[in-house]
Design an enzyme around this catalytic site. Structure first.
Site, PDB file in Angstrom:
ATOM      1  N   LEU A 142      71.717  27.034 -34.487  1.00 16.97           N
ATOM      2  CA  LEU A 142      72.904  26.393 -34.753  1.00 16.97           C
ATOM      3  C   LEU A 142      72.759  24.945 -35.195  1.00 16.97           C
ATOM      4  CD1 LEU A 142      75.647  27.486 -35.868  1.00 16.97           C
ATOM      5  CD2 LEU A 142      76.684  26.058 -34.052  1.00 16.97           C
ATOM      6  N   GLY A 143      71.809  24.699 -36.137  1.00 22.51           N
ATOM      7  CA  GLY A 143      71.427  23.374 -36.461  1.00 22.51           C
ATOM      8  C   GLY A 143      72.094  23.022 -37.883  1.00 22.51           C
ATOM      9  N   ARG A 144      71.451  22.120 -38.664  1.00 29.04           N
ATOM     10  CA  ARG A 144      72.199  21.774 -40.042  1.00 29.04           C
ATOM     11  C   ARG A 144      72.408  23.266 -40.737  1.00 29.04           C
ATOM     12  NH1 ARG A 144      67.669  17.774 -38.998  1.00 29.04           N
ATOM     13  NH2 ARG A 144      66.401  19.625 -39.451  1.00 29.04           N
ATOM     14  N   ILE A 145      71.312  24.059 -41.250  1.00 25.99           N
ATOM     15  CA  ILE A 145      71.388  25.106 -41.698  1.00 25.99           C
ATOM     16  C   ILE A 145      72.537  26.408 -41.146  1.00 25.99           C
ATOM     17  CG2 ILE A 145      70.694  26.960 -43.057  1.00 25.99           C
ATOM     18  CD1 ILE A 145      68.056  25.095 -43.435  1.00 25.99           C
ATOM     19  N   ARG A 165      69.021  26.576 -27.402  1.00 23.23           N
ATOM     20  CA  ARG A 165      68.545  26.405 -26.051  1.00 23.23           C
ATOM     21  C   ARG A 165      69.570  25.637 -25.135  1.00 23.23           C
ATOM     22  NH1 ARG A 165      62.901  24.025 -28.309  1.00 23.23           N
ATOM     23  NH2 ARG A 165      64.724  23.233 -29.567  1.00 23.23           N
ATOM     24  N   ARG A 221      61.712  31.806 -40.253  1.00 24.38           N
ATOM     25  CA  ARG A 221      60.510  31.899 -40.175  1.00 24.38           C
ATOM     26  C   ARG A 221      59.919  33.520 -39.838  1.00 24.38           C
ATOM     27  NH1 ARG A 221      60.263  28.252 -43.349  1.00 24.38           N
ATOM     28  NH2 ARG A 221      59.283  26.345 -43.024  1.00 24.38           N
ATOM     29  N   ASP A 245      64.073  37.279 -45.992  1.00 24.68           N
ATOM     30  CA  ASP A 245      63.644  35.994 -46.795  1.00 24.68           C
ATOM     31  C   ASP A 245      62.170  35.735 -46.306  1.00 24.68           C
ATOM     32  OD1 ASP A 245      63.950  34.394 -49.112  1.00 24.68           O
ATOM     33  OD2 ASP A 245      64.071  32.798 -47.748  1.00 24.68           O
ATOM     34  N   GLU A 250      53.134  35.734 -45.208  1.00 31.27           N
ATOM     35  CA  GLU A 250      53.663  35.758 -46.903  1.00 31.27           C
ATOM     36  C   GLU A 250      52.300  35.190 -47.542  1.00 31.27           C
ATOM     37  OE1 GLU A 250      56.654  32.957 -46.717  1.00 31.27           O
ATOM     38  OE2 GLU A 250      57.928  34.045 -45.320  1.00 31.27           O
ATOM     39  N   HIS A 268      60.886  34.495 -49.902  1.00 23.35           N
ATOM     40  CA  HIS A 268      60.867  33.313 -49.327  1.00 23.35           C
ATOM     41  C   HIS A 268      61.619  32.470 -50.429  1.00 23.35           C
ATOM     42  CE1 HIS A 268      59.205  30.440 -46.055  1.00 23.35           C
ATOM     43  NE2 HIS A 268      60.558  29.744 -46.602  1.00 23.35           N
ATOM     44  N   GLY A 270      64.889  30.930 -50.080  1.00 24.88           N
ATOM     45  CA  GLY A 270      65.874  30.379 -49.469  1.00 24.88           C
ATOM     46  C   GLY A 270      66.597  29.263 -50.301  1.00 24.88           C
TER      47      GLY A 270
HETATM   48  P1  NDP Z   1      67.648  22.241 -37.339  1.00 27.48           P
HETATM   49  O1  NDP Z   1      66.815  21.296 -36.436  1.00 27.48           O
HETATM   50  O2  NDP Z   1      68.932  21.369 -37.624  1.00 27.48           O
HETATM   51  O3  NDP Z   1      68.189  23.507 -36.408  1.00 27.48           O
HETATM   52  C1  NDP Z   1      67.363  24.212 -35.643  1.00 27.48           C
HETATM   53  C2  NDP Z   1      68.282  25.102 -34.653  1.00 27.48           C
HETATM   54  O4  NDP Z   1      67.470  25.891 -33.962  1.00 27.48           O
HETATM   55  C3  NDP Z   1      68.954  24.047 -33.741  1.00 27.48           C
HETATM   56  O5  NDP Z   1      70.213  24.559 -33.312  1.00 27.48           O
HETATM   57  C4  NDP Z   1      68.181  24.377 -32.400  1.00 27.48           C
HETATM   58  O6  NDP Z   1      68.938  24.025 -31.266  1.00 27.48           O
HETATM   59  C5  NDP Z   1      67.679  25.866 -32.594  1.00 27.48           C
HETATM   60  N1  NDP Z   1      66.579  26.222 -31.971  1.00 27.48           N
HETATM   61  C6  NDP Z   1      65.280  25.483 -31.829  1.00 27.48           C
HETATM   62  N2  NDP Z   1      64.263  26.204 -30.920  1.00 27.48           N
HETATM   63  C7  NDP Z   1      65.082  27.112 -30.813  1.00 27.48           C
HETATM   64  C8  NDP Z   1      64.753  28.122 -29.542  1.00 27.48           C
HETATM   65  N3  NDP Z   1      63.419  28.085 -29.201  1.00 27.48           N
HETATM   66  N4  NDP Z   1      65.760  29.110 -29.331  1.00 27.48           N
HETATM   67  C9  NDP Z   1      66.877  28.993 -29.735  1.00 27.48           C
HETATM   68  N5  NDP Z   1      67.479  28.163 -30.433  1.00 27.48           N
HETATM   69  C10 NDP Z   1      66.429  27.265 -30.836  1.00 27.48           C
HETATM   70  O7  NDP Z   1      66.979  22.759 -38.544  1.00 27.48           O
HETATM   71  P2  NDP Z   1      67.644  23.140 -39.739  1.00 27.48           P
HETATM   72  O8  NDP Z   1      68.805  24.038 -39.682  1.00 27.48           O
HETATM   73  O9  NDP Z   1      67.465  22.173 -40.735  1.00 27.48           O
HETATM   74  O10 NDP Z   1      66.313  24.237 -40.438  1.00 27.48           O
HETATM   75  C11 NDP Z   1      65.936  25.466 -39.622  1.00 27.48           C
HETATM   76  C12 NDP Z   1      64.940  26.327 -39.949  1.00 27.48           C
HETATM   77  O11 NDP Z   1      65.254  26.827 -40.989  1.00 27.48           O
HETATM   78  C13 NDP Z   1      63.607  25.322 -40.574  1.00 27.48           C
HETATM   79  O12 NDP Z   1      63.042  24.748 -39.253  1.00 27.48           O
HETATM   80  C14 NDP Z   1      62.751  26.377 -41.288  1.00 27.48           C
HETATM   81  O13 NDP Z   1      61.812  27.124 -40.493  1.00 27.48           O
HETATM   82  C15 NDP Z   1      64.164  27.359 -41.663  1.00 27.48           C
HETATM   83  N6  NDP Z   1      64.029  27.398 -43.254  1.00 27.48           N
HETATM   84  C16 NDP Z   1      63.973  28.236 -44.067  1.00 27.48           C
HETATM   85  C17 NDP Z   1      64.075  28.311 -45.319  1.00 27.48           C
HETATM   86  C18 NDP Z   1      63.792  29.269 -46.333  1.00 27.48           C
HETATM   87  O14 NDP Z   1      63.628  29.365 -47.640  1.00 27.48           O
HETATM   88  N7  NDP Z   1      64.107  30.780 -45.865  1.00 27.48           N
HETATM   89  C19 NDP Z   1      64.509  26.951 -46.046  1.00 27.48           C
HETATM   90  C20 NDP Z   1      64.742  26.062 -45.101  1.00 27.48           C
HETATM   91  C21 NDP Z   1      64.653  26.130 -43.749  1.00 27.48           C
HETATM   92  P3  NDP Z   1      68.391  23.789 -29.737  1.00 27.48           P
HETATM   93  O15 NDP Z   1      67.339  22.796 -29.891  1.00 27.48           O
HETATM   94  O16 NDP Z   1      69.600  23.444 -28.796  1.00 27.48           O
HETATM   95  O17 NDP Z   1      67.615  25.099 -29.054  1.00 27.48           O
END
Ligand code: NDP
Length: 307
Positions: A142-145, A165, A221, A245, A250, A268, A270
């Site tokens: 639950l990050g930016r996206i 985490r 991913r 996606d 890939e 892919h 997205g």
């Molecule tokens: P952010 O860094 O904002 O969010 C990542 C989230 O993942 C955080 O909430 C983090 O919380 C959680 N996270 C990280 N590691 C783990 C783990 N081991 N277990 C559980 N949760 C975890 O990233 P964005 O939202 O900006 O982007 C996320 C990803 O989306 C990118 O890194 C990319 O891989 C993918 N993406 C795919 C696209 C597509 O075309 N399909 C396009 C753009 C992005 P916490 O640290 O507390 O665990």
């Protein structure tokens, strides 16, 4: 002129802007010692052996938010700053996740084929589908996206839970265990970064927990989901549906996955709209031009924030 190594494709607009400040070199024609800047993307990254050759490297600008194909820790240790394109793609990727979820629930691909093939005329109405309203939705990451996905799902009145985490300051139920969340929800949406910490996080146990009535959406991913286990779960019916996606290797997608009726597949895509790719391209180039100008950048990855 400062030499920039281009890895992977860039848009004409990026090329035009970069050409004003850099001599853009291609992988089949560059002098490693002269390269100070690299432009790449989340898929191609910078292979470790190439990074080692670039002894005067100062900066890597990734055209994408995911940077698991670049060893940012190794770059930071060398004083090389890595940038990426956060936030400008949140809404687009969230749209893609919602699109895949709705396509699975409402059998968009199956029903499109039903009309095209003439079966509607010969066999009558298509089988009923499932409503996407009022579903229990689990967001893995639950990050930016992830937050943008939660926001965008609002009109479907979901009950949202999440697994990360560490818990966030949000009004959703937190699960510290992914299997427990998978047992609780109807649909699991994966949107973590790739890389070792999330490798095959969604394994056979998670898929079984999600169950025969469950839907898995992956816009993160390919590495986050155990693809062989996914195929088995979808074939056996242990898991109901998947909207994907991203894939492990890939652009190669296993034939078994392509043949399944209960999956919706995207290449892919997205963030792949004209508008969002323009915004990402602008930020990718802005980072490079600013670094060339005064040594600072706009959007360094966390590992390089203190450089
Ligand atoms: P952010 O860094 O904002 O969010 C990542 C989230 O993942 C955080 O909430 C983090 O919380 C959680 N996270 C990280 N590691 C783990 C783990 N081991 N277990 C559980 N949760 C975890 O990233 P964005 O939202 O900006 O982007 C996320 C990803 O989306 C990118 O890194 C990319 O891989 C993918 N993406 C795919 C696209 C597509 O075309 N399909 C396009 C753009 C992005 P916490 O640290 O507390 O665990």
């Amino acid at each position: 002129m400062t030499e920039l190594l281009q890895i992977g494709g860039i848009t004409d607009r990026m090329k035009d802007r970069l050409s004003t400040a850099f001599d853009i070199r291609q992988l089949d024609d560059f002098d490693a010692a002269r390269i100070t800047h690299v432009v790449t993307n989340g898929h191609d990254g910078v292979p470790p052996d190439l990074m080692a050759q670039l002894t005067n490297l100062k900066m890597i600008s990734v055209y994408g938010v995911g940077y698991d194909a670049v060893d940012a820790t190794a770059a930071a240790a060398r004083g090389v700053v890595v940038t990426h394109t956060p936030n400008v793609l949140n809404n687009e990727v969230a749209t893609t996740a919602v699109l895949l979820m709705l396509a699975c629930y409402r059998e968009l691909v199956r029903d499109d084929e039903y009309v095209r093939s003439g079966r509607w005329e010969t066999e009558g109405n298509a089988p009923l589908t499932r409503s996407a309203d009022n579903q229990k939705v689990g967001i893995l990451g639950l990050g930016r996206i992830g937050q943008a996905i939660a926001d965008k799902l609002g009109p479907w009145s979901p009950e949202i839970s999440y697994h990360t985490r560490s818990p966030k300051d949000v009004p959703y139920r937190y699960f510290d265990n992914l299997v427990d969340m998978a047992k609780h929800v109807d649909v699991l949406i994966c949107i973590t970064p790739g890389g070792p910490s999330t490798n095959k996080l969604v394994n056979a146990e998670v898929m079984r927990a999600l169950g025969a009535g469950g839907t898995l959406i992956n816009v993160s991913r390919g590495s986050v989901v155990d693809e062989a286990a996914l195929i088995e779960a979808l074939q056996s019916g242990a898991l109901g549906w998947a909207g994907l996606d991203v894939f492990e290797d890939e652009p190669r997608v296993p034939q078994a996955l392509r043949e399944l009726p209960n999956v919706v597949l995207l290449p892919h895509a997205g963030s792949a709209t004209v508008e969002t790719r323009a915004a990402m391209g602008d930020l990718t180039v802005d980072n490079l031009l600013q670094h060339l100008n005064d040594g600072s950048v706009l959007t360094a990855v966390p590992e390089c924030k203190d450089l």
